[in-house]
Design a protein around this motif. Structure first.
Motif: not given
Length: 288
Positions: A172-173, A153, A169, A176, A150, A156
């Motif tokens: 989110r990952a 990105e 997280w 993404l 990240l 981060p």
């Protein structure tokens, strides 16, 4: 699709349906063939751990395609492993590889595997290639590795931030990178782009040992190989398969530990017992 509000703790009752039990007419190909590109000159043991765990999880064949020294160690441990290219149904990539020092030849080999579009586990030194994955993919970072992914990105996060709130997280990952995320930690979080949110919290603290993640990668790779046909049409199966791998990993660690310290190879050795216990749970009507 309506996304679940909370996290579901993944347990044997759910996981039992995601472990393939061989049928009388199966052969080594129908039981699943896993291709493995792991290990390096600096970390050849990662190849041994992942391959050993994959074989013990219950699939028909493993093709190991890695450095010569690692291949020698793999064959010493598991002489049944095939070390020549051929048809595979899933890939395990990156364990024991350092992305900052890998050669162009290794990068090319990893990229070519990803281009096949097969179900894939991306670990460690292949995580930076996630954008090249075109098939059903699970990434298996710990907090530090996810922080590195990240870093460039828009939002981060540091390893400490990720460790403090791993569920957020992981979600989110997954969004993404558009892959299923198995975020390793004291509690394993599995999140998918479609909204699956699963946790595994059963592993003993002894599980935090060098090479443990390599064993997890082998277990997960085996499960993807045995479910490759299903994954061709149902990528949503990645999340329960990833959570099942984490559960088997945790159960194997508990069996190996019996309350005491363990090493990574001990966990791999205990995987067949963890699989048998899960299938016995399935077979016992009183356990349902």
């Amino acid at each position: 699709m309506v996304k679940p509000r909370g996290w579901l703790e993944w347990e044997a009752e759910q996981a039992r349906d995601w472990v393939y039990r061989p049928q009388a007419g199966d052969d080594k190909y129908s039981r699943g063939v896993l291709g493995v590109r792991t290990g390096s000159k600096d970390y050849p043991g990662a190849a041994v751990l992942g391959v050993d765990a994959a074989v013990r999880t219950g699939l028909g064949m493993v093709r190991y395609l890695g450095p010569r020294r690692a291949a020698t160690l793999v064959l010493q441990r598991r002489p049944e492993i095939v070390t020549v290219p051929g048809r595979v149904q899933a890939w395990l990539l990156g364990s024991g590889i350092n992305a900052s020092t890998r050669t162009d030849a290794v990068t090319t080999a990893l990229t070519e595997a990803l281009a096949e579009g097969l179900p894939t586990v991306l670990d460690a030194g292949a995580l930076d290639l996630v954008s090249r994955a075109i098939g059903p993919t699970v990434i298996t970072p710990h907090a530090g590795e996810l922080a590195a992914m990240l870093a460039h990105e828009a939002k981060p996060g540091s390893a400490s931030q990720i460790a403090a709130n791993p569920g957020e997280w992981a979600i989110r990952a997954a969004r993404l990178f558009d892959v299923t995320v198995l975020l390793k930690g004291a509690v394993t979080h599995v999140a998918s782009p479609s909204g699956a949110r699963l946790t595994v919290s059963t592993g003993p603290a002894w599980l935090a040992t060098a090479g443990s993640g390599d064993v997890l990668g082998g277990i997960l790779g085996a499960l993807l190989a045995t479910h490759s046909d299903q994954l061709e049409t149902d990528a949503a199966s990645l999340a329960p398969l990833a959570a099942t791998a984490a559960l088997l990993h945790a159960e194997a660690a508990m069996l190996a530990s019996a309350g005491g310290p363990i090493a990574a190879l001990d966990i791999a050795d205990a995987v067949p017992r963890a699989v048998a216990a899960l299938l016995d749970h399935w077979a016992d009507p009183g356990a349902r």
